[in-house]
Design an enzyme around this catalytic site. Structure first.
Site, mmCIF file in Angstrom:
data_model
loop_
_atom_site.group_PDB
_atom_site.id
_atom_site.type_symbol
_atom_site.label_atom_id
_atom_site.label_comp_id
_atom_site.label_asym_id
_atom_site.label_seq_id
_atom_site.Cartn_x
_atom_site.Cartn_y
_atom_site.Cartn_z
ATOM 1 N N PHE A 129 67.000 -39.670 14.235
ATOM 2 C CA PHE A 129 65.784 -38.955 14.622
ATOM 3 C C PHE A 129 65.050 -39.781 15.688
ATOM 4 O O PHE A 129 64.900 -40.992 15.545
ATOM 5 C CB PHE A 129 64.894 -38.717 13.398
ATOM 6 C CG PHE A 129 63.737 -37.823 13.699
ATOM 7 C CD1 PHE A 129 63.913 -36.456 13.823
ATOM 8 C CD2 PHE A 129 62.476 -38.350 13.902
ATOM 9 C CE1 PHE A 129 62.842 -35.620 14.141
ATOM 10 C CE2 PHE A 129 61.395 -37.527 14.220
ATOM 11 C CZ PHE A 129 61.581 -36.159 14.334
ATOM 12 N N ASP A 206 65.448 -44.166 6.131
ATOM 13 C CA ASP A 206 64.496 -43.089 6.381
ATOM 14 C C ASP A 206 64.914 -41.924 5.480
ATOM 15 O O ASP A 206 65.966 -41.304 5.689
ATOM 16 C CB ASP A 206 64.520 -42.685 7.862
ATOM 17 C CG ASP A 206 63.473 -41.623 8.183
ATOM 18 O OD1 ASP A 206 63.049 -40.898 7.256
ATOM 19 O OD2 ASP A 206 63.082 -41.501 9.358
ATOM 20 N N TYR A 231 55.649 -34.126 3.913
ATOM 21 C CA TYR A 231 55.274 -32.748 4.273
ATOM 22 C C TYR A 231 56.461 -31.798 4.327
ATOM 23 O O TYR A 231 56.312 -30.628 4.625
ATOM 24 C CB TYR A 231 54.498 -32.712 5.597
ATOM 25 C CG TYR A 231 55.119 -33.464 6.759
ATOM 26 C CD1 TYR A 231 56.239 -32.990 7.413
ATOM 27 C CD2 TYR A 231 54.552 -34.652 7.206
ATOM 28 C CE1 TYR A 231 56.788 -33.681 8.482
ATOM 29 C CE2 TYR A 231 55.083 -35.355 8.279
ATOM 30 C CZ TYR A 231 56.206 -34.873 8.911
ATOM 31 O OH TYR A 231 56.754 -35.557 9.968
ATOM 32 N N LYS A 232 57.664 -32.319 4.037
ATOM 33 C CA LYS A 232 58.841 -31.452 4.078
ATOM 34 C C LYS A 232 59.074 -30.887 2.675
ATOM 35 O O LYS A 232 58.345 -30.015 2.228
ATOM 36 C CB LYS A 232 60.038 -32.238 4.588
ATOM 37 C CG LYS A 232 59.840 -32.769 6.005
ATOM 38 C CD LYS A 232 61.029 -33.614 6.447
ATOM 39 C CE LYS A 232 60.812 -34.212 7.824
ATOM 40 N NZ LYS A 232 60.791 -33.223 8.893
ATOM 41 N N ARG A 381 68.790 -24.942 12.545
ATOM 42 C CA ARG A 381 68.680 -25.481 11.181
ATOM 43 C C ARG A 381 68.119 -24.428 10.241
ATOM 44 O O ARG A 381 67.103 -23.790 10.536
ATOM 45 C CB ARG A 381 67.736 -26.684 11.156
ATOM 46 C CG ARG A 381 68.205 -27.878 11.930
ATOM 47 C CD ARG A 381 67.358 -29.090 11.588
ATOM 48 N NE ARG A 381 65.915 -28.857 11.730
ATOM 49 C CZ ARG A 381 64.995 -29.788 11.542
ATOM 50 N NH1 ARG A 381 65.339 -31.001 11.152
ATOM 51 N NH2 ARG A 381 63.708 -29.529 11.706
HETATM 52 C C1 LIG Z 1 64.103 -38.409 9.905
HETATM 53 C C2 LIG Z 1 62.681 -38.274 10.334
HETATM 54 N N1 LIG Z 1 61.913 -39.359 10.469
HETATM 55 C C3 LIG Z 1 60.618 -39.262 10.857
HETATM 56 C C4 LIG Z 1 60.059 -38.033 11.130
HETATM 57 C C5 LIG Z 1 58.662 -37.845 11.642
HETATM 58 O O1 LIG Z 1 57.797 -38.841 11.364
HETATM 59 P P1 LIG Z 1 56.235 -38.651 11.625
HETATM 60 O O2 LIG Z 1 55.690 -37.969 10.403
HETATM 61 O O3 LIG Z 1 55.730 -40.022 11.807
HETATM 62 O O4 LIG Z 1 56.039 -37.790 12.812
HETATM 63 C C6 LIG Z 1 60.825 -36.883 10.988
HETATM 64 C C7 LIG Z 1 60.206 -35.566 11.275
HETATM 65 O O5 LIG Z 1 60.755 -34.535 11.201
HETATM 66 C C8 LIG Z 1 62.163 -37.005 10.590
HETATM 67 O O6 LIG Z 1 62.927 -35.913 10.479
#
Ligand SMILES: Cc1ncc(COP(=O)(O)O)c(C=O)c1O
Length: 421
Positions: A129, A206, A231-232, A381
């Site tokens: 990402f 992550d 938030y997912k 997706r």
């Molecule tokens: C794997 C991954 N890491 C990090 C993030 C985003 O991080 P942030 O909340 O800091 O924008 C996402 C967002 O979709 C993600 O899919």
């Protein structure tokens, strides 16, 4: 237009038979469309969150004002503990919430690099990402290190074999997604962590697309560090604070780069110099966003009552069903599967690939009323989320996609990217 090869009545039967069918009623869902398959981007609003936030604003902030802090001060650790036990396979005092995933990733990666400052290589995946790659690139530049990007198979994701020959005594940190944001490939956390530990490196996971969609065992896998979005699949709301995990025995040995007063011993003694508390509390920084954290806690409480076992079981059934529909009605139309076929190697979403994926995704959203997203260069997706997606939603979405492809309607859509895809 051809007839759909799998009957919708089957989806209706699957919904009636599913043990989680009642959970959908715990969410705010408009009567009418759209079909929502984007919960891996932003989860739906639980009704309990609405109630908790209303109560917080009216009765706590509204009545107690500053004395509310007597209870609010514990939110980052209390909610972290709940996420740890329900979703992360971690113990109390190993997880806190606060800040964004990006910021937490930076803080933990920097702490890991400081602890391995005699080594000069950071490893990540070229398909990682973007925010993770950008953070690591910045850290490498600031510290004069080398960021090595591996090129694993786009669908299968990173395997232990990809690491052999790439990790060595020079490896300071390996940073990887547990579930890939594009393909949904689910990495083998225990095996990869062990391979990196063998050469003395640290691993930062992550878990943004994994938490709430697959069972995670941070302690059992020997993971060092982890971060992830709430938030997912955890439905914490737009911009909800992320979590971070630090393995207990590393907590006091690592030093995070932002020395804020929420990590300070005897915080309200207002003393000098910085003297961080022992344990996970030293990874806190500044005043927590109470409303946002309360929303995370409300949703985690709801999902924890169902449990990741039952959520995962339905998630697998939904993605297996989606893949069956793809095989019978979309593969013949030139759509390929961009996710692992094996459910044990796949997270909660499915990627479908097509050379014209962007315009198809736009047509799905703008013409067919299906919420899903596009990830460059060629992936649509689709995330059927166990907590609130029905089998009929999957059937309807796939049927609309088939119709769009058969009619060629997606070719009428503009090809330039919108601000948010
Ligand atoms: C794997 C991954 N890491 C990090 C993030 C985003 O991080 P942030 O909340 O800091 O924008 C996402 C967002 O979709 C993600 O899919």
């Amino acid at each position: 237009m051809s007839a759909p090869p799998i009957d919708r009545a089957e989806a209706e039967r699957l919904d009636v038979a599913n043990p989680l069918r009642g959970l959908r009623a715990a969410f705010e869902i408009p009567e009418a469309e759209p079909i929502y398959l984007d919960g891996n981007s932003l989860g739906r609003l639980p009704k309990a969150t609405l109630e908790r936030l209303t109560g917080l604003i009216r009765d706590e902030w509204g009545r107690d004002v500053v004395r509310g802090w007597d209870a609010w001060i514990d939110l980052p650790g209390r909610t972290g503990d709940k996420i740890a036990s329900a979703f992360l396979g971690a113990g109390p005092g190993e997880v806190v919430i606060g800040d964004s995933t990006t910021v937490n990733l930076y803080r933990l990666a920097d702490a890991a690099l400081q602890a391995r400052r005699d080594r000069h290589v950071i490893l990540a995946s070229a398909g990682e990402f973007p925010t993770d790659r950008y953070v690591l690139q910045g850290l490498a530049e600031a510290r004069g290190l080398e960021l090595r990007l591996l090129e694993p198979d786009r669908v299968a994701g990173l395997q232990v074999a990809d690491l052999v020959g790439s990790v060595g005594p020079e490896t300071a940190l390996v940073c990887l997604s547990l579930v890939d944001y594009r393909s949904g490939a689910w990495a083998d956390m225990a095996a990869i962590t062990a391979a990196v530990h063998e050469v003395g490196g640290l691993v930062l996971w992550d878990c943004s697309h994994a938490v709430g969609s697959v069972p995670i065992d941070l302690e059992g896998s020997g993971a060092d560090l982890a971060v992830g979005c709430t938030y997912k699949y955890l439905n914490g709301g737009p911009g909800a604070p992320a979590f971070l995990y630090v393995r207990r025995e590393l907590q006091d040995r690592l030093r995070q780069p932002i020395q804020g007063w929420f990590g300070q011993r005897d915080q309200f003694a207002m003393g000098h110099p910085y003297d961080p508390v022992p344990g996970i509390g030293r990874y806190l920084v500044g005043t927590p966003p109470v409303m946002a954290m309360t929303a995370v806690e409300a949703s985690v409480d709801l999902l924890a009552r169902t449990g990741i076992g039952a959520l995962r079981e339905k998630s697998v059934a939904l993605t297996e069903y989606l893949i069956r529909l793809w095989r019978t009605s979309l593969e013949p139309l030139g759509v390929t599967l961009g996710s692992p076929v094996d459910p044990d190697r796949r997270g909660g979403h499915v990627g479908l690939r097509h050379p014209d994926a962007y315009r198809i995704d736009r047509a799905l959203n703008e013409r067919a009323n299906v919420r899903c997203d596009f990830r460059a260069p060629d992936v649509i997706r689709l995330a059927p989320v166990a907590a609130y997606t029905r089998f009929v939603d999957v059937w309807d979405a796939m049927d609309r996609l088939r119709r769009l492809l058969e009619s060629g309607e997606s070719l009428e859509m503009p090809g330039e990217l919108t601000r948010v895809t």
